[in-house]
Design a protein around this motif. Structure first.
Motif, PDB file in Angstrom:
ATOM      1  N   VAL A 268      38.253  42.364  44.053  1.00 33.16           N
ATOM      2  CA  VAL A 268      38.451  42.480  42.599  1.00 33.16           C
ATOM      3  C   VAL A 268      39.183  41.250  42.060  1.00 33.16           C
ATOM      4  CG1 VAL A 268      39.552  43.801  40.745  1.00 33.16           C
ATOM      5  CG2 VAL A 268      38.471  44.995  42.648  1.00 33.16           C
ATOM      6  N   GLY A 269      40.243  40.820  42.761  1.00 32.49           N
ATOM      7  CA  GLY A 269      41.019  39.658  42.334  1.00 32.49           C
ATOM      8  C   GLY A 269      40.182  38.387  42.312  1.00 32.49           C
ATOM      9  N   ASN A 325      37.084  44.967  35.068  1.00 28.19           N
ATOM     10  CA  ASN A 325      37.259  46.168  35.903  1.00 28.19           C
ATOM     11  C   ASN A 325      38.667  46.208  36.486  1.00 28.19           C
ATOM     12  OD1 ASN A 325      34.512  46.684  35.547  1.00 28.19           O
ATOM     13  ND2 ASN A 325      33.940  45.592  37.409  1.00 28.19           N
ATOM     14  N   GLY A 326      39.237  47.384  36.588  1.00 33.91           N
ATOM     15  CA  GLY A 326      40.561  47.494  37.195  1.00 33.91           C
ATOM     16  C   GLY A 326      41.071  48.916  37.202  1.00 33.91           C
ATOM     17  N   HIS A 345      44.027  44.127  38.332  1.00 32.97           N
ATOM     18  CA  HIS A 345      42.738  43.644  38.828  1.00 32.97           C
ATOM     19  C   HIS A 345      43.006  42.862  40.124  1.00 32.97           C
ATOM     20  CE1 HIS A 345      41.653  44.261  34.537  1.00 32.97           C
ATOM     21  NE2 HIS A 345      42.784  43.594  34.308  1.00 32.97           N
ATOM     22  N   GLY A 346      43.245  43.577  41.215  1.00 28.56           N
ATOM     23  CA  GLY A 346      43.609  42.903  42.472  1.00 28.56           C
ATOM     24  C   GLY A 346      45.016  42.343  42.358  1.00 28.56           C
ATOM     25  N   ASN A 347      45.145  41.015  42.437  1.00 27.01           N
ATOM     26  CA  ASN A 347      46.463  40.391  42.271  1.00 27.01           C
ATOM     27  C   ASN A 347      46.665  39.853  40.850  1.00 27.01           C
ATOM     28  OD1 ASN A 347      44.464  38.493  42.773  1.00 27.01           O
ATOM     29  ND2 ASN A 347      45.839  37.037  43.728  1.00 27.01           N
ATOM     30  N   LYS A 365      40.573  54.542  36.683  1.00 27.11           N
ATOM     31  CA  LYS A 365      39.723  53.396  37.018  1.00 27.11           C
ATOM     32  C   LYS A 365      39.020  52.956  35.735  1.00 27.11           C
ATOM     33  CE  LYS A 365      40.502  53.662  41.498  1.00 27.11           C
ATOM     34  NZ  LYS A 365      41.279  52.643  42.216  1.00 27.11           N
ATOM     35  N   ILE A 366      39.090  51.666  35.461  1.00 23.88           N
ATOM     36  CA  ILE A 366      38.593  51.135  34.189  1.00 23.88           C
ATOM     37  C   ILE A 366      37.424  50.174  34.427  1.00 23.88           C
ATOM     38  CG2 ILE A 366      39.230  49.816  32.122  1.00 23.88           C
ATOM     39  CD1 ILE A 366      40.670  52.492  32.351  1.00 23.88           C
ATOM     40  N   LYS A 367      36.442  50.252  33.534  1.00 24.71           N
ATOM     41  CA  LYS A 367      35.303  49.335  33.582  1.00 24.71           C
ATOM     42  C   LYS A 367      35.439  48.256  32.507  1.00 24.71           C
ATOM     43  CE  LYS A 367      32.896  51.451  36.805  1.00 24.71           C
ATOM     44  NZ  LYS A 367      32.667  50.796  38.108  1.00 24.71           N
TER      45      LYS A 367
END
Length: 406
Positions: A268-269, A325-326, A345-347, A365-367
């Motif tokens: 994701v990051g 996304n996150g 979102h990851g880092n 969870k978000i799109k």
């Protein structure tokens, strides 16, 4: 010698062409910047259509005027660059036209001499006699080849003259277009300068009002800065706690100020980072009212302002959307302030402040593009400002570098 001159001419033409291509690329980039600024000015005017100017505080009005002045100054600067670049292109094209005319004249003179010579020896009988007077078959064959080559050369010279004439005509048309474009830019710049003069005059009048009662306005500035500092302090605390909680879950008890990433978090990051400069905006329509970083207060130059993100002027009660996304890391409830949302979102973290409504909860969870809330609209002034921040771990980043051109 003639071959050398032609070769040198070709080199000059190639060099001139490369310069024109580079200038054309720069012109396109400048025009894209100019159109973006014009779009921002138009959007800003649209936001204030129908809103009563007298309802806003002097500080807000100064901020509005400063926004318009900065955009107008940038518009004038870029338009000047375009006009100067067009001047250089016009000069280059004029030089090329002069060179083409000289070359074309030389070609025509050579062709005319060749036609005269050809006319003098045009009879079929002279060509036959030229071949029959050969000492042997080999010489006759060479003379036949010469006759053919000479005829082909005549044809090539004629085609070359046509080509150079077309190039000259095209360059003259391009030159006319460039001169018209330059005249248009100069005229637009005159209009922009007149608008700028009005805005600067209006700003000076407002500054005179503020200076006349600096005690009152200094108090307002101080209050706004205290609110900003309180929000910043709370966000920094929550980021530290989010990193510590995430790392503890991953088996790391000591906090390094960085997220320990799972394989999924890393993906994701990396995906977020790969979209730098292409992230969608957190609102459908908006302009950047306050930029990221340090600066001086518009009303009191002795006061330093440090903006950890950007402030986006948007439409009344605008829907706020996630830029990527996150997962909702935190819902921030600010004392004497409006709520905010922090998404991981990851880092990386994105933070949306000055909201009136929240549509999500912690852990959701978000799109990308999902509605997460509504921006707060000040009922007194009608102003809607969304605060937007981006962090990599606990380090602030300039959101302007990450968002796509709106």
């Amino acid at each position: 010698m003639k071959t050398f001159i032609c070769f040198a001419f070709v080199l000059v033409m190639l060099f001139s062409s490369s310069i024109l291509i580079a200038q054309s690329d720069k012109q396109q980039k400048l025009e894209a910047q100019r159109q973006q600024i014009l779009k921002e000015i138009k959007q800003f005017k649209a936001f204030y259509a129908g809103k009563k100017k007298e309802e806003k505080s002097e500080i807000s009005l100064i901020e509005d005027l400063n926004y318009k002045v900065q955009r107008r100054q940038n518009l004038i600067r870029i338009t000047n660059e375009q006009a100067n670049l067009l001047t250089r292109e016009i000069n280059t094209n004029q030089q090329e036209i002069t060179s083409l005319r000289a070359q074309l004249q030389e070609l025509k003179d050579d062709y005319a001499a060749m036609i005269v010579k050809s006319y003098k020896s045009k009879s079929e009988q002279s060509k036959v006699m030229f071949l029959l007077s050969s000492n042997n078959f080999k010489q006759a064959y060479k003379r036949l080849q010469y006759i053919r080559q000479y005829a082909n050369y005549q044809k090539e010279q004629g085609e070359l003259i046509k080509k150079k004439t077309k190039e000259l005509q095209d360059l003259n048309l391009e030159l006319s277009k460039q001169k018209a474009d330059k005249d248009k830019l100069i005229q637009e710049n005159r209009i922009a300068k007149r608008e700028l003069e009005k805005e600067l005059e209006e700003r000076e009048k407002l500054m005179a009002i503020i200076k006349a009662d600096m005690t009152k306005f200094a108090s307002q500035i101080k209050q706004k800065q205290q609110e900003a500092d309180r929000l910043d302090k709370e966000i920094n605390r929550l980021i530290r706690e989010a990193i510590a909680a995430s790392n503890k879950k991953a088996g790391k008890k000591t906090s390094t100020g960085k997220f320990i990433l799972t394989p999924a978090d890393k993906i994701v990051g990396e995906s977020f980072e790969a979209n730098k400069g292409r992230l969608g905006w957190p609102v459908e329509r908006g302009v950047i009212k306050a930029k990221y970083g340090k600066g001086r207060s518009l009303t009191d130059s002795s006061v330093e302002v440090n903006n950890p993100g950007i402030k986006i002027e948007t439409t009344t009660n605008a829907t706020v959307k996630a830029v990527f996304n996150g997962e909702v890391s935190e819902i921030l409830v600010i004392k004497r302030g409006n709520p905010a949302i922090m998404i991981r979102h990851g880092n990386y973290l994105t933070i949306y402040t000055n909201l009136s409504k929240i549509y999500v909860k912690k852990g959701d969870k978000i799109k990308t593009g999902q509605a997460i809330g509504e921006a707060f609209t000040n009922k007194t002034s009608g102003e809607t400002l969304l605060g937007f921040r981006i962090y990599k771990n606990n380090q602030k980043l300039n959101p302007e570098y990450w968002l796509a051109k709106n």
